[in-house]
Every structure is written in structure tokens, then in C-alpha cells.
Design a protein around this motif. Structure first.
Motif, PDB file in Angstrom:
ATOM      1  N   SER A 228      -5.965   0.320   3.353  1.00  0.00           N
ATOM      2  CA  SER A 228      -6.552  -0.733   2.300  1.00  0.00           C
ATOM      3  C   SER A 228      -6.046  -0.977   1.000  1.00  0.00           C
ATOM      4  O   SER A 228      -5.302  -0.369   0.636  1.00  0.00           O
ATOM      5  CB  SER A 228      -8.134  -0.253   2.091  1.00  0.00           C
ATOM      6  OG  SER A 228      -8.033   0.725   1.081  1.00  0.00           O
TER       7      SER A 228
ATOM      8  N   ASP B 299       0.684   4.108  -1.195  1.00  0.00           N
ATOM      9  CA  ASP B 299       0.020   5.420  -0.612  1.00  0.00           C
ATOM     10  C   ASP B 299      -0.638   5.568   0.410  1.00  0.00           C
ATOM     11  O   ASP B 299      -1.113   6.678   0.896  1.00  0.00           O
ATOM     12  CB  ASP B 299      -1.300   5.596  -1.632  1.00  0.00           C
ATOM     13  CG  ASP B 299      -0.818   5.494  -3.434  1.00  0.00           C
ATOM     14  OD1 ASP B 299       0.000   6.105  -3.679  1.00  0.00           O
ATOM     15  OD2 ASP B 299      -1.817   5.162  -4.303  1.00  0.00           O
TER      16      ASP B 299
ATOM     17  N   ASN C 276     -12.437  -2.952  -1.392  1.00  0.00           N
ATOM     18  CA  ASN C 276     -11.142  -2.723  -0.459  1.00  0.00           C
ATOM     19  C   ASN C 276     -11.178  -3.351   0.648  1.00  0.00           C
ATOM     20  O   ASN C 276     -11.945  -3.212   1.348  1.00  0.00           O
ATOM     21  CB  ASN C 276     -10.932  -1.057  -0.384  1.00  0.00           C
ATOM     22  CG  ASN C 276     -10.593  -0.420  -1.877  1.00  0.00           C
ATOM     23  OD1 ASN C 276      -9.878  -0.875  -2.851  1.00  0.00           O
ATOM     24  ND2 ASN C 276     -11.496   0.547  -2.207  1.00  0.00           N
TER      25      ASN C 276
ATOM     26  N   ASP D 153       0.737  -1.216  -0.110  1.00  0.00           N
ATOM     27  CA  ASP D 153      -0.071   0.097  -0.072  1.00  0.00           C
ATOM     28  C   ASP D 153       1.037   1.272  -0.004  1.00  0.00           C
ATOM     29  O   ASP D 153       0.979   2.083   0.912  1.00  0.00           O
ATOM     30  CB  ASP D 153      -0.763  -0.114   1.325  1.00  0.00           C
ATOM     31  CG  ASP D 153      -1.659   1.273   1.381  1.00  0.00           C
ATOM     32  OD1 ASP D 153      -2.020   1.792   0.418  1.00  0.00           O
ATOM     33  OD2 ASP D 153      -2.109   1.372   2.486  1.00  0.00           O
TER      34      ASP D 153
ATOM     35  N   LYS E  69      -3.031   4.220   2.183  1.00  0.00           N
ATOM     36  CA  LYS E  69      -4.657   4.247   2.442  1.00  0.00           C
ATOM     37  C   LYS E  69      -5.210   3.435   3.624  1.00  0.00           C
ATOM     38  O   LYS E  69      -6.411   3.879   3.990  1.00  0.00           O
ATOM     39  CB  LYS E  69      -5.540   4.004   1.047  1.00  0.00           C
ATOM     40  CG  LYS E  69      -4.848   4.977  -0.181  1.00  0.00           C
ATOM     41  CD  LYS E  69      -5.786   4.423  -1.343  1.00  0.00           C
ATOM     42  CE  LYS E  69      -5.168   2.875  -1.835  1.00  0.00           C
ATOM     43  NZ  LYS E  69      -5.906   2.468  -3.013  1.00  0.00           N
TER      44      LYS E  69
END
Length: 192
Positions: free
Chosen positions: A119, A115, A174, A113, A117
Motif C-alpha cells: 500500500s 518496504d 493507505n 513501496d 507493504k
């Protein structure tokens, strides 16, 4: 006069009981009951111990009749003595305590992940589980459960789907890996 096998089991049962007297405190009552049901199913001859014949019969009841004796012997050698219910629980306790810490599991998911996020899409996780490291073989994935997408192959497998059943997945697909990391290390949250 008791048979040699009975004497061996009785002595092993005492060693198993001494070696793992607190094993019951490692599990919740519902877990102990589930393990007891599994033990009872495997103890085909109902003598209170799981031996090689019980393992053969259990495999046969599941449709696998070509299990080699050395495989069964290896399973039995994992125990420090005859496998009564206490030893059975002890073996599962040893396997379960081998789980990585929640932080370790979270860090592994964070690598997927970039980024941040919190999820990861469930299809991405499914593809990784079936294509990397200890991936499932075609015999473990029933052909009728394979699905194709427009541009790339998306494999759907019953075992992977079962594993993801207890994960928090939103409507967009997600997977909340923070919640999953918690469940993997602490067990499912109880509904109140």
C-alpha cells in the motif's frame, strides 16, 4: 438522389461495420449502454454520425467555444471512416486495449513501496500525480480545492480525487495498489 455527404457516410458505415464487427464482444452490456448514451449526447444533429459540427456543439455545451478546426480534424482522423456508433465503440476499444498489463502496473507501484507493504498513502500518490510527468496545470485544478498542511503543501484536486474513488483506501489513508492494479486492468468488481 442522395447527397454526396450521405453517400460518403453510408460507404464509411459499411467499412466501419466490416472492420469492427466483433467490437461489441469487447464490452459488457452495461458499458455498451453507457457508450450509446455518450454517443447520443455527442450526435447533436441526430443523424447517426459524429462529425465536426457535432464535436463543436458538444464542446460548446461544455462551455468551450474556442476549439480550433485542426484539433477537431485530428480527432476525426483517428477513425478509419465516418464515426457511427460501431466506429465510436471501435475507437474506445483501441484506446482501452492500450492499457499496461496488471504486472506492469503492479511493478510501477512497487517502486513507490520500498518496504513492500502493498500500500501507498493516498496523499503521496496525489502529490506525485500533480507534480510529475503529465502533471495537471493550475487551470485543471480549481483554486478553491487547494488545501495547505502545516509543513508542506498538500494539493487536493477534484480530478485526482475522482480517479481515486474506485481505489481501496483504508482508514489511515493507505491505498491498496494491488487491488487498484486489478481494477485498472480488469474493471471494477461487480457486487453480488
Amino acid at each position: 438522389m442522395a447527397s454526396r455527404k450521405t453517400k460518403k457516410k453510408e460507404g464509411g458505415a459499411l467499412r466501419a461495420q466490416r472492420a469492427s464487427s466483433n467490437v461489441f464482444s469487447n464490452f459488457e452490456q452495461t458499458q455498451i449502454q453507457e457508450f450509446k448514451e455518450a454517443f447520443t449526447l455527442m450526435d447533436q444533429n441526430r443523424d447517426g454520425f459524429i462529425d465536426k459540427e457535432d464535436l463543436k456543439d458538444t464542446y460548446a455545451s461544455l462551455g468551450k467555444t474556442n476549439v480550433k478546426d485542426d484539433e477537431l480534424d485530428a480527432m476525426l482522423r483517428e477513425a478509419s471512416g465516418p464515426i457511427n456508433f460501431t466506429m465510436f465503440l471501435n475507437l474506445f476499444g483501441e484506446k482501452l486495449t492500450g492499457t499496461d498489463t496488471e504486472e506492469t502496473i503492479l511493478n510501477a507501484f512497487k517502486m513507490l513501496d520500498p518496504d513492500g507493504k502493498g500500500s501507498i498513502h493516498k496523499e503521496y500518490i496525489k502529490r506525485l500525480l500533480m507534480s510529475q510527468a503529465d502533471k495537471m496545470t493550475a487551470t485543471e485544478i480549481p483554486p478553491h480545492s487547494w488545501q495547505r498542511s502545516n509543513t508542506r503543501s498538500l494539493w487536493s484536486s477534484a480530478p485526482v480525487d475522482q480517479m481515486l474513488e474506485f481505489a481501496s483506501i483504508d482508514a489511515a489513508g493507505n491505498l491498496d495498489y494491488k487491488a487498484l492494479s486489478y481494477v485498472l486492468t480488469h474493471g471494477e468488481e461487480k457486487e453480488e
